[in-house]
Design an enzyme around this catalytic site. Structure first.
Site, mmCIF file in Angstrom:
data_model
loop_
_atom_site.group_PDB
_atom_site.id
_atom_site.type_symbol
_atom_site.label_atom_id
_atom_site.label_comp_id
_atom_site.label_asym_id
_atom_site.label_seq_id
_atom_site.Cartn_x
_atom_site.Cartn_y
_atom_site.Cartn_z
ATOM 1 N N HIS A 64 0.819 -1.214 0.000
ATOM 2 C CA HIS A 64 0.000 0.000 0.000
ATOM 3 C C HIS A 64 0.855 1.267 0.000
ATOM 4 O O HIS A 64 0.354 2.338 0.326
ATOM 5 C CB HIS A 64 -0.919 0.003 1.231
ATOM 6 C CG HIS A 64 -1.994 -1.035 1.148
ATOM 7 N ND1 HIS A 64 -2.574 -1.601 2.244
ATOM 8 C CD2 HIS A 64 -2.594 -1.620 0.082
ATOM 9 C CE1 HIS A 64 -3.487 -2.496 1.869
ATOM 10 N NE2 HIS A 64 -3.514 -2.512 0.570
ATOM 11 N N HIS A 65 2.132 1.129 -0.381
ATOM 12 C CA HIS A 65 2.983 2.335 -0.361
ATOM 13 C C HIS A 65 2.487 3.371 -1.357
ATOM 14 O O HIS A 65 2.768 4.550 -1.232
ATOM 15 C CB HIS A 65 4.448 1.969 -0.641
ATOM 16 C CG HIS A 65 4.714 1.601 -2.073
ATOM 17 N ND1 HIS A 65 4.328 0.399 -2.613
ATOM 18 C CD2 HIS A 65 5.287 2.297 -3.075
ATOM 19 C CE1 HIS A 65 4.664 0.362 -3.884
ATOM 20 N NE2 HIS A 65 5.244 1.496 -4.194
ATOM 21 N N LYS A 70 -2.665 -2.379 -7.941
ATOM 22 C CA LYS A 70 -3.025 -2.741 -9.315
ATOM 23 C C LYS A 70 -2.518 -4.124 -9.638
ATOM 24 O O LYS A 70 -1.403 -4.485 -9.262
ATOM 25 C CB LYS A 70 -2.325 -1.717 -10.245
ATOM 26 C CG LYS A 70 -2.735 -1.778 -11.675
ATOM 27 C CD LYS A 70 -3.878 -0.846 -11.963
ATOM 28 C CE LYS A 70 -4.459 -1.022 -13.348
ATOM 29 N NZ LYS A 70 -5.204 -2.283 -13.519
ATOM 30 N N LYS A 94 7.481 -4.487 -10.260
ATOM 31 C CA LYS A 94 7.339 -4.180 -11.685
ATOM 32 C C LYS A 94 6.846 -2.746 -11.891
ATOM 33 O O LYS A 94 7.382 -2.004 -12.703
ATOM 34 C CB LYS A 94 6.324 -5.176 -12.278
ATOM 35 C CG LYS A 94 6.318 -5.249 -13.763
ATOM 36 C CD LYS A 94 5.193 -6.163 -14.235
ATOM 37 C CE LYS A 94 5.299 -7.570 -13.688
ATOM 38 N NZ LYS A 94 4.171 -8.419 -14.098
ATOM 39 N N LYS A 106 -2.926 -8.685 -6.969
ATOM 40 C CA LYS A 106 -3.271 -9.732 -7.937
ATOM 41 C C LYS A 106 -4.502 -10.460 -7.440
ATOM 42 O O LYS A 106 -4.745 -10.536 -6.228
ATOM 43 C CB LYS A 106 -2.122 -10.733 -8.078
ATOM 44 C CG LYS A 106 -2.143 -11.469 -9.395
ATOM 45 C CD LYS A 106 -1.573 -10.598 -10.484
ATOM 46 C CE LYS A 106 -1.589 -11.256 -11.836
ATOM 47 N NZ LYS A 106 -0.805 -10.453 -12.798
ATOM 48 N N SER A 361 -2.381 0.093 -18.752
ATOM 49 C CA SER A 361 -3.491 0.134 -17.790
ATOM 50 C C SER A 361 -3.461 1.451 -17.024
ATOM 51 O O SER A 361 -4.501 2.045 -16.730
ATOM 52 C CB SER A 361 -3.373 -1.021 -16.784
ATOM 53 O OG SER A 361 -3.981 -2.175 -17.301
HETATM 54 P P1 NAD Z 1 -3.924 -16.104 -22.000
HETATM 55 O O1 NAD Z 1 -4.908 -16.858 -21.206
HETATM 56 O O2 NAD Z 1 -4.410 -15.102 -22.982
HETATM 57 O O3 NAD Z 1 -2.960 -17.104 -22.804
HETATM 58 C C1 NAD Z 1 -2.173 -18.094 -22.231
HETATM 59 C C2 NAD Z 1 -1.865 -19.148 -23.295
HETATM 60 O O4 NAD Z 1 -0.934 -20.084 -22.764
HETATM 61 C C3 NAD Z 1 -3.099 -19.925 -23.740
HETATM 62 O O5 NAD Z 1 -3.157 -19.945 -25.149
HETATM 63 C C4 NAD Z 1 -2.868 -21.325 -23.149
HETATM 64 O O6 NAD Z 1 -3.451 -22.341 -23.928
HETATM 65 C C5 NAD Z 1 -1.340 -21.400 -23.160
HETATM 66 N N1 NAD Z 1 -0.792 -22.372 -22.225
HETATM 67 C C6 NAD Z 1 -1.180 -22.676 -20.969
HETATM 68 N N2 NAD Z 1 -0.403 -23.627 -20.433
HETATM 69 C C7 NAD Z 1 0.508 -23.943 -21.371
HETATM 70 C C8 NAD Z 1 1.584 -24.868 -21.424
HETATM 71 N N3 NAD Z 1 1.895 -25.654 -20.400
HETATM 72 N N4 NAD Z 1 2.323 -24.920 -22.565
HETATM 73 C C9 NAD Z 1 2.057 -24.143 -23.604
HETATM 74 N N5 NAD Z 1 1.032 -23.256 -23.613
HETATM 75 C C10 NAD Z 1 0.282 -23.163 -22.516
HETATM 76 O O7 NAD Z 1 -2.950 -15.427 -20.923
HETATM 77 P P2 NAD Z 1 -2.066 -14.137 -21.094
HETATM 78 O O8 NAD Z 1 -2.862 -12.974 -20.664
HETATM 79 O O9 NAD Z 1 -1.413 -14.142 -22.438
HETATM 80 O O10 NAD Z 1 -0.965 -14.377 -19.956
HETATM 81 C C11 NAD Z 1 0.167 -15.184 -20.163
HETATM 82 C C12 NAD Z 1 1.236 -14.854 -19.133
HETATM 83 O O11 NAD Z 1 1.554 -13.452 -19.226
HETATM 84 C C13 NAD Z 1 0.821 -15.099 -17.674
HETATM 85 O O12 NAD Z 1 1.965 -15.487 -16.950
HETATM 86 C C14 NAD Z 1 0.403 -13.714 -17.209
HETATM 87 O O13 NAD Z 1 0.514 -13.554 -15.814
HETATM 88 C C15 NAD Z 1 1.410 -12.844 -17.955
HETATM 89 N N6 NAD Z 1 0.985 -11.448 -18.104
HETATM 90 C C16 NAD Z 1 -0.176 -11.142 -18.744
HETATM 91 C C17 NAD Z 1 -0.534 -9.800 -18.885
HETATM 92 C C18 NAD Z 1 -1.770 -9.376 -19.657
HETATM 93 O O14 NAD Z 1 -1.915 -8.162 -19.901
HETATM 94 N N7 NAD Z 1 -2.631 -10.279 -20.083
HETATM 95 C C19 NAD Z 1 0.267 -8.805 -18.323
HETATM 96 C C20 NAD Z 1 1.452 -9.152 -17.678
HETATM 97 C C21 NAD Z 1 1.800 -10.492 -17.584
#
Ligand code: NAD
Length: 468
Positions: A64-65, A70, A94, A106, A361
């Site tokens: 909460h700093h 977010k 981050k 989160k 965002s």
């Molecule tokens: P998403 O749900 O859109 O896509 C994830 C994809 O990974 C899916 O297509 C799924 O089928 C595939 N997948 C799952 N397990 C798998 C495996 N073992 N091997 C291969 N493919 C696999 O999710 P996203 O939003 O793209 O998020 C992906 C990563 O990015 C997560 O770690 C998330 O925390 C991180 N992230 C996302 C955002 C965002 O804006 N969406 C921001 C920062 C970080």
């Protein structure tokens, strides 16, 4: 994922390593590390067939700093308290690295989305939002969710709509980001994380020194890459890298891995998967048999964009990529990190590389609070000014511009252009900031990013006068 995997412990290991390079008080560091608020909710879902199921979810506000906190909301079977705490902590560091003025948070719901109908997912999302609201874990000034693994615009629109039923705050639109444009979203948010991954990798590949050490040419063009997870982040990272001239040679998805050393067409592969429900069998590719085999295939850059704990003690010795761009959160365990670092692999860490999402965002939240679209006031003025300058150039040079040239040169910046410019500036300047720390302390980029984040959060704590 193995049951004994402790993600929060992994984050804290990296934190401790970096904290040793700072002069911050031990007590302050202990306060920074812990999660300020952890909410665990359970609620009933009435399924379409009338049966009742108990749904479990979490929301963690790590620090909460700065307020609001977010962080995204994840729908996956891996979701648990440890994972949510780890991801919330990562968000704090981050945000600090990319100078986004939020504390980290989160959320997550433990569900396999494929087992529920759309209306069931809507009911789960709305009830979860209600639970967050009741406990003051959502609001434009307190805690602002966003999309993550398994969620997107649709879920964010449901969250906003539920929040609006409960609260008539004029700034209600700012209670969640990653919304559809029609619901107060911002142009460029959907692709922001993947585009940020592209900017970060591009900047890393500009370093002649680093590329020479890796025996690679400078720049992105011609470099081969493999992506794990063709979801929001993986797809967009692959798209922008390909457009810049990199060659996608491999893909790992849930159903398996494919490889083609001559390059795989991203759009055609995406269409093929939509039609056939799998990437296996796509024209020209070879199936790599075995779990996540594409991670171990030949390439210059490996981009894990799925979940945590993918590059670990079990497979790290077989990873051939010279650069790892951590698009996912926590894809490399600390054991694998140490092994790959010794081997000379350049790891561009998650606590910097996937920050494009939270950066945009932040822009969306600012748009919601200011109630005006970026570019609305200045675009036309800029265009008129540029046209005046061009007309002076025409007068003094005898060179008349065509209407096509005029409209290209005299373009004012609209919302998308401004968002993209802010994203590029953030990712590029933050890379250079952490790269300087990396050189100064002779550490890897992950440790440098943590040092950067910890010091920035530490300054805020110290200035609050809580710690002498
Ligand atoms: P998403 O749900 O859109 O896509 C994830 C994809 O990974 C899916 O297509 C799924 O089928 C595939 N997948 C799952 N397990 C798998 C495996 N073992 N091997 C291969 N493919 C696999 O999710 P996203 O939003 O793209 O998020 C992906 C990563 O990015 C997560 O770690 C998330 O925390 C991180 N992230 C996302 C955002 C965002 O804006 N969406 C921001 C920062 C970080």
């Amino acid at each position: 994922m193995s049951d004994d995997y402790k993600f929060f412990e992994q984050v804290n290991k990296a934190f401790d390593k970096a904290a040793a390079y700072t002069n911050l008080d031990k007590g302050l560091l202990a306060q920074m590390k812990i999660c300020n608020d952890v909410l665990h909710v359970t609620f009933p879902l009435e399924k379409d067939d009338g049966s009742i199921e108990v749904i479990e979810g979490w929301r963690v506000e790590h620090s909460h700093h700065k307020l609001p906190t977010k962080g995204g909301i994840r729908y996956a079977m891996t979701v648990n308290e440890d994972e949510t705490m780890a991801l919330a902590a990562l968000m704090t560091y981050k945000c600090a690295v990319v100078n986004v003025p939020f504390g980290g948070a989160k959320g997550g719901i433990k569900i396999d989305k494929s087992k529920y109908t759309d209306s069931e997912i809507e009911r789960i999302t709305r009830r979860y939002t209600f639970e967050l609201y009741k406990k003051n874990f959502i609001g434009p000034g307190s805690d602002v969710p966003a999309p993550d693994y398994g969620t997107g615009e649709r879920e964010m629109a449901w969250i906003l709509d539920t929040f609006r039923q409960l609260n008539s705050d004029i700034n209600a639109d700012g209670c969640v980001t990653g919304k559809p444009i029609s619901q107060g979203g911002i142009r460029g948010r959907t692709e922001a994380t993947g585009r940020g991954v592209y900017y970060g990798i591009m900047e890393a590949c500009q370093s002649k020194e680093d590329m020479k050490d890796l025996d690679l040419d400078t720049g992105i063009e011609g470099k081969t890459f493999i992506v794990q997870g063709l979801g929001n982040v993986g797809y967009h990272a692959a798209k922008y890298l390909t457009e810049a001239g990199a060659i996608m040679v491999g893909v790992a998805e849930i159903e398996g891995s494919v490889y083609d050393e001559n390059g795989i067409d991203l759009q055609k592969l995406t269409e093929y998967r939509k039609e056939n429900g799998t990437i296996i069998g796509f024209e020209g590719t070879t199936e790599l048999k075995g779990k996540n085999k594409a991670l171990e295939a030949e390439c210059d850059i490996l981009i894990p964009a799925a979940l945590e704990n993918q590059i670990n003690a079990e497979n790290c010795e077989r990873i051939k990529a010279k650069i790892i761009g951590e698009a996912a959160n926590g894809p490399t365990t600390s054991e694998a990190h140490d092994y790959l670092k010794k081997k000379g692999t350049l790891i561009i860490p998650d606590n910097y590389l996937n920050a494009g999402g939270v950066t945009v965002s932040y822009f969306e939240w600012l748009k919601n609070l200011s109630h005006v679209r970026f570019g609305r006031l200045g675009k036309r003025f800029e265009e008129t000014s540029y046209r005046k300058i061009l007309s002076v150039i025409e007068n003094i040079s005898d060179r008349m511009f065509t209407e096509q040239e005029l409209s290209y040169l005299a373009q004012g910046a609209g919302e998308y252009e401004l968002v993209d410019s802010g994203l590029a500036e953030t990712m590029i300047s933050s890379y250079n900031e952490i790269n300087e720390l990396r050189k100064k302390h002779d550490v890897d980029l992950r440790t440098a990013a943590y040092i950067n984040g910890i010091e920035k959060v530490g300054i805020i704590y110290e200035s609050m006068g809580i710690f002498p």
